[in-house]
Design a protein around this motif. Structure first.
Motif, PDB file in Angstrom:
ATOM      1  N   PRO A   1       0.832  -1.201   0.000  1.00 50.31           N
ATOM      2  CA  PRO A   1       0.000   0.000   0.000  1.00 50.31           C
ATOM      3  C   PRO A   1       0.872   1.259   0.000  1.00 50.31           C
ATOM      4  N   LEU A   2       0.995   1.878  -1.148  1.00 50.18           N
ATOM      5  CA  LEU A   2       1.792   3.096  -1.271  1.00 50.18           C
ATOM      6  C   LEU A   2       0.917   4.261  -1.691  1.00 50.18           C
ATOM      7  N   THR A   3       1.298   5.441  -1.298  1.00 53.36           N
ATOM      8  CA  THR A   3       0.625   6.652  -1.737  1.00 53.36           C
ATOM      9  C   THR A   3       1.341   7.184  -2.978  1.00 53.36           C
ATOM     10  N   PRO A   4       0.697   8.058  -3.745  1.00 55.11           N
ATOM     11  CA  PRO A   4       1.342   8.598  -4.943  1.00 55.11           C
ATOM     12  C   PRO A   4       2.668   9.317  -4.668  1.00 55.11           C
ATOM     13  N   ASP A   5       2.810   9.913  -3.473  1.00 51.75           N
ATOM     14  CA  ASP A   5       4.052  10.619  -3.153  1.00 51.75           C
ATOM     15  C   ASP A   5       4.989   9.789  -2.271  1.00 51.75           C
ATOM     16  N   ASP A   6       4.660   8.521  -2.067  1.00 48.21           N
ATOM     17  CA  ASP A   6       5.483   7.586  -1.292  1.00 48.21           C
ATOM     18  C   ASP A   6       5.659   8.000   0.172  1.00 48.21           C
ATOM     19  N   THR A   7       4.711   8.778   0.673  1.00 47.38           N
ATOM     20  CA  THR A   7       4.716   9.209   2.072  1.00 47.38           C
ATOM     21  C   THR A   7       3.424   8.717   2.718  1.00 47.38           C
ATOM     22  N   PRO A   8       3.507   8.048   3.864  1.00 50.69           N
ATOM     23  CA  PRO A   8       2.292   7.505   4.493  1.00 50.69           C
ATOM     24  C   PRO A   8       1.247   8.572   4.804  1.00 50.69           C
ATOM     25  N   MET A   9       0.003   8.131   4.897  1.00 49.16           N
ATOM     26  CA  MET A   9      -1.094   8.983   5.343  1.00 49.16           C
ATOM     27  C   MET A   9      -1.358   8.662   6.806  1.00 49.16           C
ATOM     28  N   VAL A  10      -1.279   9.658   7.651  1.00 49.10           N
ATOM     29  CA  VAL A  10      -1.561   9.477   9.075  1.00 49.10           C
ATOM     30  C   VAL A  10      -2.356  10.689   9.531  1.00 49.10           C
ATOM     31  N   GLY A  11      -3.593  10.475   9.918  1.00 40.63           N
ATOM     32  CA  GLY A  11      -4.383  11.590  10.419  1.00 40.63           C
ATOM     33  C   GLY A  11      -5.863  11.429  10.142  1.00 40.63           C
ATOM     34  N   MET A  12      -6.587  12.492  10.440  1.00 36.85           N
ATOM     35  CA  MET A  12      -8.030  12.510  10.274  1.00 36.85           C
ATOM     36  C   MET A  12      -8.379  12.986   8.866  1.00 36.85           C
ATOM     37  N   THR A  13      -9.424  12.406   8.318  1.00 35.43           N
ATOM     38  CA  THR A  13      -9.880  12.839   7.007  1.00 35.43           C
ATOM     39  C   THR A  13     -10.655  14.150   7.141  1.00 35.43           C
ATOM     40  N   THR A  14     -10.744  14.891   6.063  1.00 35.80           N
ATOM     41  CA  THR A  14     -11.504  16.136   6.084  1.00 35.80           C
ATOM     42  C   THR A  14     -12.924  15.928   5.581  1.00 35.80           C
ATOM     43  N   ARG A  15     -13.141  14.883   4.841  1.00 35.34           N
ATOM     44  CA  ARG A  15     -14.447  14.636   4.231  1.00 35.34           C
ATOM     45  C   ARG A  15     -15.388  13.842   5.129  1.00 35.34           C
ATOM     46  N   TYR A  16     -14.837  12.971   5.963  1.00 37.04           N
ATOM     47  CA  TYR A  16     -15.659  12.112   6.814  1.00 37.04           C
ATOM     48  C   TYR A  16     -15.311  12.340   8.276  1.00 37.04           C
ATOM     49  N   GLU A  17     -16.312  12.688   9.067  1.00 36.60           N
ATOM     50  CA  GLU A  17     -16.102  12.971  10.482  1.00 36.60           C
ATOM     51  C   GLU A  17     -15.681  11.712  11.237  1.00 36.60           C
ATOM     52  N   ASN A  18     -14.667  11.855  12.056  1.00 36.81           N
ATOM     53  CA  ASN A  18     -14.160  10.781  12.908  1.00 36.81           C
ATOM     54  C   ASN A  18     -13.596   9.577  12.148  1.00 36.81           C
ATOM     55  N   LEU A  19     -13.089   9.793  10.938  1.00 34.70           N
ATOM     56  CA  LEU A  19     -12.406   8.738  10.204  1.00 34.70           C
ATOM     57  C   LEU A  19     -10.920   9.070  10.189  1.00 34.70           C
ATOM     58  N   TYR A  20     -10.135   8.198  10.770  1.00 31.42           N
ATOM     59  CA  TYR A  20      -8.688   8.378  10.855  1.00 31.42           C
ATOM     60  C   TYR A  20      -8.002   7.327   9.994  1.00 31.42           C
ATOM     61  N   ILE A  21      -6.885   7.697   9.396  1.00 32.06           N
ATOM     62  CA  ILE A  21      -6.152   6.796   8.509  1.00 32.06           C
ATOM     63  C   ILE A  21      -4.699   6.688   8.967  1.00 32.06           C
ATOM     64  N   ASN A  22      -4.185   5.470   8.946  1.00 36.95           N
ATOM     65  CA  ASN A  22      -2.764   5.208   9.167  1.00 36.95           C
ATOM     66  C   ASN A  22      -2.389   4.142   8.137  1.00 36.95           C
ATOM     67  N   ALA A  23      -2.042   4.577   6.938  1.00 34.29           N
ATOM     68  CA  ALA A  23      -1.799   3.646   5.837  1.00 34.29           C
ATOM     69  C   ALA A  23      -0.808   4.240   4.849  1.00 34.29           C
ATOM     70  N   GLY A  24      -0.340   3.398   3.948  1.00 30.26           N
ATOM     71  CA  GLY A  24       0.524   3.868   2.879  1.00 30.26           C
ATOM     72  C   GLY A  24       2.001   3.789   3.169  1.00 30.26           C
ATOM     73  N   GLY A  25       2.383   3.033   4.181  1.00 34.16           N
ATOM     74  CA  GLY A  25       3.793   2.906   4.525  1.00 34.16           C
ATOM     75  C   GLY A  25       4.570   1.978   3.612  1.00 34.16           C
ATOM     76  N   GLY A  26       3.836   1.239   2.770  1.00 33.90           N
ATOM     77  CA  GLY A  26       4.485   0.328   1.834  1.00 33.90           C
ATOM     78  C   GLY A  26       5.347  -0.699   2.533  1.00 33.90           C
ATOM     79  N   SER A  27       6.515  -0.940   1.982  1.00 32.78           N
ATOM     80  CA  SER A  27       7.405  -1.957   2.546  1.00 32.78           C
ATOM     81  C   SER A  27       7.995  -1.534   3.888  1.00 32.78           C
ATOM     82  N   LYS A  28       7.826  -0.267   4.259  1.00 29.81           N
ATOM     83  CA  LYS A  28       8.329   0.228   5.547  1.00 29.81           C
ATOM     84  C   LYS A  28       7.245   0.270   6.613  1.00 29.81           C
TER      85      LYS A  28
END
Length: 87
Positions: free
Chosen positions: A13-40
């Motif tokens: 799971p990689l993001t387009p900029d190869d930097t993980p996503m960690v934090g709250m979404t702006t579109r959905y209330e109380n949805l937090y993401i910790n993903a996109g770390g890829g092989s790390k």
């Protein structure tokens, strides 16, 4: 000669900029993401988990310092899911 009878591909799971996503979404209330770390992902897990816990508990950055009120030294800005405008 070798015969291949099966193939397995495990996409990371990689993001387009190869930097993980960690934090709250702006579109959905109380949805937090910790993903996109890829092989790390396993290597980054403790730090990104701490950062997400700080965010969820309401830790805020103090002025220009990079220390949050809960003692985290991680600036959450570069990891915000909002940078992709999809969440």
């Amino acid at each position: 000669d070798m015969i291949i009878d099966s193939v397995h591909v495990g996409y990371r799971p990689l993001t387009p900029d190869d930097t993980p996503m960690v934090g709250m979404t702006t579109r959905y209330e109380n949805l937090y993401i910790n993903a996109g770390g890829g092989s790390k992902g396993w290597t980054l897990g403790a730090g990104s988990g701490k950062l997400l816990a700080d965010i969820m508990l309401g830790a805020s950055m103090e002025g220009s310092s990079t220390t949050t009120t809960t003692g985290s030294s991680i600036d959450p800005t570069p990891y915000s899911p909002a940078r992709f405008d999809i969440f």
